[in-house]
Enzyme design. Structure first.
Site, PDB file in Angstrom:
ATOM      1  N   GLU B  58       0.814  -1.222   0.000  1.00  0.00           N
ATOM      2  CA  GLU B  58       0.000   0.000   0.000  1.00  0.00           C
ATOM      3  C   GLU B  58       0.843   1.266   0.000  1.00  0.00           C
ATOM      4  O   GLU B  58       0.430   2.297  -0.510  1.00  0.00           O
ATOM      5  CB  GLU B  58      -0.912   0.038   1.241  1.00  0.00           C
ATOM      6  CG  GLU B  58      -2.047  -0.957   1.233  1.00  0.00           C
ATOM      7  CD  GLU B  58      -1.668  -2.266   1.902  1.00  0.00           C
ATOM      8  OE1 GLU B  58      -0.542  -2.760   1.665  1.00  0.00           O
ATOM      9  OE2 GLU B  58      -2.490  -2.794   2.658  1.00  0.00           O
ATOM     10  N   ASN B  59       2.016   1.208   0.628  1.00  0.00           N
ATOM     11  CA  ASN B  59       2.837   2.416   0.703  1.00  0.00           C
ATOM     12  C   ASN B  59       3.595   2.698  -0.589  1.00  0.00           C
ATOM     13  O   ASN B  59       4.456   3.562  -0.609  1.00  0.00           O
ATOM     14  CB  ASN B  59       3.802   2.341   1.897  1.00  0.00           C
ATOM     15  CG  ASN B  59       4.660   1.100   1.885  1.00  0.00           C
ATOM     16  OD1 ASN B  59       4.245   0.054   1.380  1.00  0.00           O
ATOM     17  ND2 ASN B  59       5.850   1.188   2.424  1.00  0.00           N
TER      18      ASN B  59
END
Lengths: 250, 223
Positions: B58-59
């Site tokens: 997600e990052n």
């Protein structure tokens, strides 16, 4: 001549007022603008609304702001710090919890002149239906997040989410030139570009200051037009990554 | 439906690692996949060598690799659980908004998540136990945007209560989003809002599964 380098962090940050909203980059401690956050504490700013993905896992960065009682509201997807939750349930801090992708897009939209957008994320859930506790008083729910407008688009429910324009944006980058052009390093980029875009006034702290032209035009990750002030980050403390990294939960 | 009493009789199905191993068998060469925390984190240990599976975090990582080895960690390169990772050759880094454009835009093939409960129509609860500390992360975006949402979880909770339920009682992460469920006892598909039992774990009978499942489902076993 445009020169956005500011030699003194404290002097530069003095324009931030108590009560301001601040969009902050970083994912956990990765890419987090700690020099700016520390300066904010040292300047004794209070009553802040911080918009940030994580509160962090300890009392550095946003955790320090929380522990020193400087935060009125947190807009986040994954706060995690126990002391933050203690303050939330005790009625000292409001929590606007939003899905991580919605947070990123709200920051991007706010900085891009998009007032609001429809997303399927969270449709029909507690984060959209008006039931999630925004604040507590004596461990009882005091106020709840407002219900969000929902519309069916292409046969699916979507939630209307507002763009976020923060009073200030705080970003951390690897390099900046005097125009404020930024280059990030690996996954420390994360929320930094959108936090910078969201701020009416944006500060970037960087590890290296370079000459104009040293970052080639094709290699600029965030154009300097989104950045107003550039400061140097503090020297990194030696980190024991395996020992200090945040424990994740489901 | 009470399943407690029946569940007391011991049935040993797959271990947590074996659940991850079973799921990994179903990932197709060329897939881009997001893995949640819990059992899903073990999936990379079991990916067949002849298939290239790209991992998304997600990052903002596409092409994530394992822990780089002690002493080689980089604070600027972590996964969504903030643990140090490495990059595969050909990896790409994007910002958080683009990372979730990938997610919501349907550009991932599979999201693998843990769960508190899955309902018989594929509703998922996995983000919040009321009264405990709330955090959502990217779960709602991942289930809203990814075409295939595969859950791996224990079939019953610590009290022996079925986690496959007629309706979720915990707050929902996404409605009608789960497409497959891999548990210690069985593999289920959700097709057109109906739960189908596709496979029992070795040593587990369809009756064992029936006795430990509160959700309604149809037996549609692979032959």
């Amino acid at each position: 001549m445009i020169n956005k380098f500011r030699p003194d962090v404290m002097e530069s940050l003095d324009v931030v007022w108590s009560g301001a909203s601040i969009a902050i980059g970083g994912f956990g401690s990765s890419g987090r603008p700690d020099a700016l956050l520390n300066a904010l504490c040292d300047l004794d700013r209070r009553d802040l609304h911080v918009i940030v993905n994580n509160v962090g896992h300890d009392f550095t960065g946003v955790g320090r702001l929380v522990m020193e009682g400087r935060v009125r509201r947190v807009t986040a997807s994954f706060p995690i710090l126990q002391e933050f939750y203690d303050a939330y349930f005790a009625g000292k801090i409001e929590l606007e919890l939003i899905p991580q992708g919605t947070l990123a897009e709200r920051l991007r939209a706010g900085g891009s002149g998009i007032a609001a957008f429809f997303t399927p994320s969270g449709a029909g859930t507690m984060l959209a239906d008006g039931s999630f506790p925004l604040s507590y008083r004596d461990h009882e729910v005091a106020t709840r997040l407002s219900a969000k407008e929902t519309r069916e688009i292409n046969g699916r429910p979507h939630v209307l989410e507002q763009g976020i324009i923060a009073d200030f944006g705080f970003a951390k980058a690897q390099k900046a030139d005097p125009k404020g052009n930024l280059r990030f390093h690996l996954s420390a980029r994360n929320f930094n570009p959108v936090a910078a875009m969201s701020g009416r006034t944006t500060f970037a702290e960087v590890e290296q200051l370079v000459e104009a032209g040293d970052i080639g035009p094709d290699d600029v990750h965030l154009a300097g037009v989104f950045v107003d002030h550039v400061v140097m980050t503090a020297a990194p403390e030696p980190a024991n990554l395996s020992g200090t990294m945040e424990k994740s939960v489901l | 439906m009470t399943v407690n009493a029946v569940a007391a009789a011991t049935v040993i199905g797959r271990s947590r690692d074996d659940i991850a191993r079973r799921l990994a068998e179903d990932l197709v060469d060329g897939y881009t996949v997001n893995l949640g925390v819990g059992i899903p984190l073990a999936v990379p240990n079991f990916l067949p060598d002849d298939r290239e599976i790209s991992l998304h975090a997600e990052n903002g990582i596409l092409g994530m690799g394992p822990h780089p080895g002690f002493g080689l960690e980089d604070p600027d390169l972590t996964d969504a659980g903030k643990q140090p990772v490495s990059l595969k050759v050909g990896a790409a880094i994007v910002d958080s908004a683009t990372s979730f454009a990938i997610v919501r835009g349907g550009h991932l093939d599979v999201t693998v998540l843990g769960a508190l409960q899955v309902s018989e129509v594929g509703d998922l609860s996995n983000w919040y136990v009321p009264g405990r500390n709330p955090a959502v992360g990217g779960a709602m975006d991942l289930v809203a945007g990814t075409p295939e949402v595969w859950v791996c979880m224990e079939h019953v909770d610590r009290k022996g209560i079925s986690k496959l339920v007629p309706q979720c009682t915990f707050p929902v992460t996404g409605f009608r989003v789960v497409t497959r469920i891999y548990t210690d006892l069985a593999v289920f598909y959700v097709v057109d809002g109906r739960l189908l039992l596709k496979e029992c774990a070795p040593g587990v009978s369809p009756a064992d599964v029936r006795n430990r499942t509160a959700a309604a489902y149809t037996e549609d076993l692979f032959l």
